[in-house]
Design a protein around this motif. Structure first.
Motif, PDB file in Angstrom:
ATOM      1  N   UNK A  19     -14.364  43.833  61.540  1.00 12.96           N
ATOM      2  CA  UNK A  19     -13.700  43.553  62.843  1.00 12.96           C
ATOM      3  C   UNK A  19     -12.169  42.555  62.880  1.00 12.96           C
ATOM      4  N   UNK A  20     -11.796  42.013  62.291  1.00  8.01           N
ATOM      5  CA  UNK A  20     -10.547  42.054  62.749  1.00  8.01           C
ATOM      6  C   UNK A  20      -8.762  42.779  62.855  1.00  8.01           C
ATOM      7  N   UNK A  21      -9.277  43.360  61.798  1.00 10.20           N
ATOM      8  CA  UNK A  21      -8.614  44.538  61.580  1.00 10.20           C
ATOM      9  C   UNK A  21      -8.023  45.836  63.173  1.00 10.20           C
ATOM     10  N   UNK A  22      -9.630  45.199  63.472  1.00 15.28           N
ATOM     11  CA  UNK A  22      -9.063  46.964  64.487  1.00 15.28           C
ATOM     12  C   UNK A  22      -9.181  45.887  66.158  1.00 15.28           C
ATOM     13  N   UNK A  23      -9.250  44.513  65.830  1.00 18.58           N
ATOM     14  CA  UNK A  23      -9.454  44.783  67.848  1.00 18.58           C
ATOM     15  C   UNK A  23      -8.462  44.067  67.615  1.00 18.58           C
ATOM     16  N   UNK A  24      -7.782  44.304  68.998  1.00 18.40           N
ATOM     17  CA  UNK A  24      -6.450  43.839  69.490  1.00 18.40           C
ATOM     18  C   UNK A  24      -6.381  42.207  69.705  1.00 18.40           C
ATOM     19  N   UNK A  25      -4.719  41.942  69.887  1.00 15.64           N
ATOM     20  CA  UNK A  25      -4.332  40.476  69.709  1.00 15.64           C
ATOM     21  C   UNK A  25      -5.409  39.993  70.934  1.00 15.64           C
ATOM     22  N   UNK A  26      -5.419  40.573  71.939  1.00 21.00           N
ATOM     23  CA  UNK A  26      -5.760  39.523  73.380  1.00 21.00           C
ATOM     24  C   UNK A  26      -7.204  39.874  72.931  1.00 21.00           C
ATOM     25  N   UNK A  27      -8.086  39.873  71.649  1.00 16.48           N
ATOM     26  CA  UNK A  27      -9.644  39.983  71.789  1.00 16.48           C
ATOM     27  C   UNK A  27      -9.734  38.698  70.962  1.00 16.48           C
ATOM     28  N   UNK A  28      -9.165  38.368  69.993  1.00 13.57           N
ATOM     29  CA  UNK A  28      -8.981  37.616  68.945  1.00 13.57           C
ATOM     30  C   UNK A  28      -9.819  36.378  69.428  1.00 13.57           C
ATOM     31  N   UNK A  29      -9.919  35.966  70.023  1.00 11.62           N
ATOM     32  CA  UNK A  29     -10.184  34.651  70.949  1.00 11.62           C
ATOM     33  C   UNK A  29     -12.454  34.868  71.134  1.00 11.62           C
ATOM     34  N   UNK A  30     -12.722  36.395  70.951  1.00 19.93           N
ATOM     35  CA  UNK A  30     -13.961  36.655  70.813  1.00 19.93           C
ATOM     36  C   UNK A  30     -14.545  36.491  69.031  1.00 19.93           C
ATOM     37  N   UNK A  31     -14.038  36.176  68.269  1.00 22.64           N
ATOM     38  CA  UNK A  31     -13.927  35.818  66.453  1.00 22.64           C
ATOM     39  C   UNK A  31     -14.476  34.695  65.946  1.00 22.64           C
ATOM     40  N   UNK A  32     -14.069  33.773  67.575  1.00 19.94           N
ATOM     41  CA  UNK A  32     -14.357  32.496  67.463  1.00 19.94           C
ATOM     42  C   UNK A  32     -15.841  32.282  66.957  1.00 19.94           C
ATOM     43  N   UNK A  33     -16.490  31.495  66.808  1.00 19.08           N
ATOM     44  CA  UNK A  33     -18.429  30.793  65.876  1.00 19.08           C
ATOM     45  C   UNK A  33     -17.906  31.639  67.253  1.00 19.08           C
ATOM     46  N   UNK A  34     -18.162  29.961  68.588  1.00 17.57           N
ATOM     47  CA  UNK A  34     -18.782  29.852  69.709  1.00 17.57           C
ATOM     48  C   UNK A  34     -18.857  31.560  70.284  1.00 17.57           C
ATOM     49  N   UNK A  35     -17.923  31.700  70.380  1.00 21.12           N
ATOM     50  CA  UNK A  35     -17.332  33.490  71.352  1.00 21.12           C
ATOM     51  C   UNK A  35     -18.528  34.324  70.860  1.00 21.12           C
ATOM     52  N   UNK A  36     -18.227  34.039  69.652  1.00 20.62           N
ATOM     53  CA  UNK A  36     -19.191  35.057  68.507  1.00 20.62           C
ATOM     54  C   UNK A  36     -20.570  35.109  69.260  1.00 20.62           C
ATOM     55  N   UNK A  37     -21.278  33.393  68.906  1.00 24.43           N
ATOM     56  CA  UNK A  37     -22.521  33.417  68.823  1.00 24.43           C
ATOM     57  C   UNK A  37     -22.714  34.026  70.176  1.00 24.43           C
ATOM     58  N   UNK A  38     -21.663  33.049  71.450  1.00 23.89           N
ATOM     59  CA  UNK A  38     -22.206  33.860  72.499  1.00 23.89           C
ATOM     60  C   UNK A  38     -22.351  35.108  73.557  1.00 23.89           C
ATOM     61  N   UNK A  39     -21.454  36.437  72.823  1.00 23.90           N
ATOM     62  CA  UNK A  39     -21.494  37.846  73.205  1.00 23.90           C
ATOM     63  C   UNK A  39     -22.528  38.345  71.595  1.00 23.90           C
ATOM     64  N   UNK A  40     -23.413  38.139  70.554  1.00 21.34           N
ATOM     65  CA  UNK A  40     -24.497  38.441  69.773  1.00 21.34           C
ATOM     66  C   UNK A  40     -25.269  38.090  70.855  1.00 21.34           C
ATOM     67  N   UNK A  41     -25.715  37.261  71.023  1.00 26.28           N
ATOM     68  CA  UNK A  41     -26.543  36.635  72.345  1.00 26.28           C
ATOM     69  C   UNK A  41     -26.903  37.723  72.998  1.00 26.28           C
TER      70      UNK A  41
END
Length: 58
Positions: A19-41
């Motif tokens: 996903x990283x190549x298509x994600x805008x820089x303003x949303x890169x924080x969503x890829x941090x493990x704790x955010x990634x987990x929260x969003x997936x849940x």
């Protein structure tokens, strides 16, 4: 970092790399493990309970 946040490191890294190549820089924080987990849940549908077969119809 992933294991500290109870995230499967292989699943997290595979998703981040996909996903990283298509994600805008303003949303890169969503890829941090704790955010990634929260969003997936949050994306998971709620667990539905099977009907109670012992219940009397109303």
């Amino acid at each position: 970092m992933a294991r500290l946040n109870d995230v499967d490191p292989k699943a997290w890294l595979a998703d981040v790399l996909a996903r990283i190549a298509d994600l805008p820089a303003s949303r890169l924080h969503e890829l941090l493990p704790w955010e990634w987990k929260r969003l997936r849940e949050a994306d998971k549908p709620p667990i539905s309970r099977p009907p109670d077969l012992n219940a009397t119809p109303s």
